[in-house]
Design a protein around this motif. Structure first.
Motif, PDB file in Angstrom:
ATOM      1  N   SER A 209      34.890  66.752  26.168  1.00 20.52           N
ATOM      2  CA  SER A 209      33.534  67.301  26.158  1.00 20.52           C
ATOM      3  C   SER A 209      32.672  66.601  25.117  1.00 20.52           C
ATOM      4  N   THR A 210      33.270  66.313  23.953  1.00 23.61           N
ATOM      5  CA  THR A 210      32.528  65.581  22.918  1.00 23.61           C
ATOM      6  C   THR A 210      32.191  64.181  23.380  1.00 23.61           C
ATOM      7  N   TRP A 211      33.168  63.519  24.045  1.00 22.91           N
ATOM      8  CA  TRP A 211      32.938  62.149  24.532  1.00 22.91           C
ATOM      9  C   TRP A 211      31.812  62.120  25.561  1.00 22.91           C
ATOM     10  N   PHE A 212      31.838  63.038  26.510  1.00 22.91           N
ATOM     11  CA  PHE A 212      30.795  63.059  27.536  1.00 22.91           C
ATOM     12  C   PHE A 212      29.432  63.421  26.948  1.00 22.91           C
ATOM     13  N   TYR A 213      29.426  64.257  25.931  1.00 25.03           N
ATOM     14  CA  TYR A 213      28.155  64.571  25.273  1.00 25.03           C
ATOM     15  C   TYR A 213      27.595  63.326  24.582  1.00 25.03           C
ATOM     16  N   GLN A 214      28.454  62.606  23.855  1.00 21.09           N
ATOM     17  CA  GLN A 214      28.008  61.366  23.229  1.00 21.09           C
ATOM     18  C   GLN A 214      27.539  60.360  24.274  1.00 21.09           C
ATOM     19  N   PHE A 215      28.292  60.259  25.367  1.00 23.23           N
ATOM     20  CA  PHE A 215      27.943  59.317  26.438  1.00 23.23           C
ATOM     21  C   PHE A 215      26.586  59.643  27.046  1.00 23.23           C
ATOM     22  N   SER A 216      26.326  60.924  27.299  1.00 27.42           N
ATOM     23  CA  SER A 216      25.053  61.309  27.910  1.00 27.42           C
ATOM     24  C   SER A 216      23.872  61.017  26.991  1.00 27.42           C
ATOM     25  N   ILE A 217      24.048  61.297  25.700  1.00 31.89           N
ATOM     26  CA  ILE A 217      22.972  61.013  24.738  1.00 31.89           C
ATOM     27  C   ILE A 217      22.710  59.512  24.650  1.00 31.89           C
ATOM     28  N   LEU A 218      23.775  58.724  24.541  1.00 26.41           N
ATOM     29  CA  LEU A 218      23.623  57.275  24.440  1.00 26.41           C
ATOM     30  C   LEU A 218      23.079  56.669  25.723  1.00 26.41           C
TER      31      LEU A 218
END
Length: 343
Positions: free
Chosen positions: A71-80
């Motif tokens: 979930s943290t990875w996908f959140y970072q991915f979406s922001i980036l």
């Protein structure tokens, strides 16, 4: 009683009273600490039920931690990804670049205006021009991507804002819509103005080959930029590399010296050009019969072009497979090169 700002209780000042915190720490060290240490050193057998309970708790904690990581990875991915799209939108669709692509498309369409299917030399020249233009432009633009972002990337990575994989995937996926729109516009204009094979399937196949070829060329630029991490040096290296790929692409020289033959098989231009030719002429039998060639041994210029550039070339399935390997390999090379950069 307060005397000069110091509280006195029963004739003893506050400064002279023992420190309560230090007293408690000393008491713990002398009385309780040996017992706690002895209890921790004791080894007690663990029953099967207790061990099952412990392993179950550990596995549950592992699954929960993996879910939190994803979930943290996908959140970072979406922001980036959102940030990359905003930045790349201005860069990819600036007025100068759009003018460059549209001008090249119109110029090519006018130069090859409604070229004849039997004018093989002219048609092959157009197909190779497309290979050169869309081999050099994406690779040269992509080579500046990581060197220009190096300072920001190192600062954000050092502060632990995101993982390298989320940054890299956001960059790669964010580039896709930006890098594929202009080649599509270019081909729509040039293909029908030049009068290439008037078939919708042939046009779609040519478009598919072009888009894949653009992504492979972009991957080459990303890999060289990540390996060198200096904009000027990387641009020089990518220019020399693309020059070698163009010269060995199969249009200028057919009998490449054996010491240089390996460059041809490493050339992205070679495989892209051969796929363009295959979509337009197939194995060359149809155009050979139209021109009255015996398919082998004829001395006319047109028939020589059929023998050298169309017939007996590398199979399209092999070209597609090699381009797919290049697409993955160049990006993997860029990712590994970025991993060695320390924040």
């Amino acid at each position: 009683v307060y005397v000069s700002g110091v509280c006195k209780v029963d004739g003893v000042s506050e400064r002279e009273r023992p420190n309560v915190k230090q007293t408690l720490i000393a008491s713990y060290n002398t009385l309780l600490a040996p017992k706690v240490r002895a209890a921790c050193m004791e080894i007690t057998p663990v029953s099967a039920k207790d061990s099952y309970f412990i392993s179950t708790c550990c596995s549950e904690q592992g699954r929960n931690s993996s879910r939190v990581y994803l979930s943290t990875w996908f959140y970072q991915f979406s922001i980036l990804l959102r940030r990359s799209l905003k930045e790349r939108k201005q860069e990819s669709f600036n007025t100068l670049r759009v003018f460059q692509v549209i001008s090249a498309a119109i110029l090519a369409g006018l130069m090859w205006w409604h070229s004849d299917y039997r004018d093989i030399q002219d048609r092959l020249g157009l197909l190779f021009f497309i290979s050169i233009f869309w081999g050099v432009l994406p690779s040269f633009n992509a080579v500046f991507a990581f060197p220009q972002e190096r300072a920001i990337f190192m600062k954000e990575r050092a502060s632990g804002m995101y993982t390298l994989s989320s940054y890299f995937m956001a960059r790669i996926i964010g580039d896709l819509p930006m890098e594929l729109i202009l080649p599509t516009v270019f081909l729509v204009v040039t293909y029908w103005m030049a009068g290439l094979k008037p078939d919708l399937v042939a046009f779609l196949l040519t478009l598919l080959v072009l888009l894949g070829y653009v992504l492979v060329s972009q991957g080459l630029g990303l890999a060289l930029g990540a390996l060198i991490m200096d904009a000027k040096q990387a641009s020089t290296i990518v220019t020399v590399t693309m020059l070698a790929f163009v010269l060995t692409g199969g249009y200028y020289v057919h009998k490449v010296p054996s010491c240089m033959a390996w460059i041809k098989y490493a050339s992205t231009t070679y495989y892209g050009y051969k796929l363009f030719v295959n979509v337009q002429y197939g194995d060359g039998k149809k155009v050979s019969s139209l021109l009255g060639c015996s398919h082998r041994g004829s001395s006319t210029v047109r028939c020589k072009f059929i023998d050298q550039d169309i017939a007996g070339q590398i199979r399209p399935e092999l070209s597609v497979g090699i381009l797919i390997l290049m697409f993955i390999g160049y990006r993997l090379m860029a990712y590994l090169a970025l991993r060695r950069i320390k924040g």
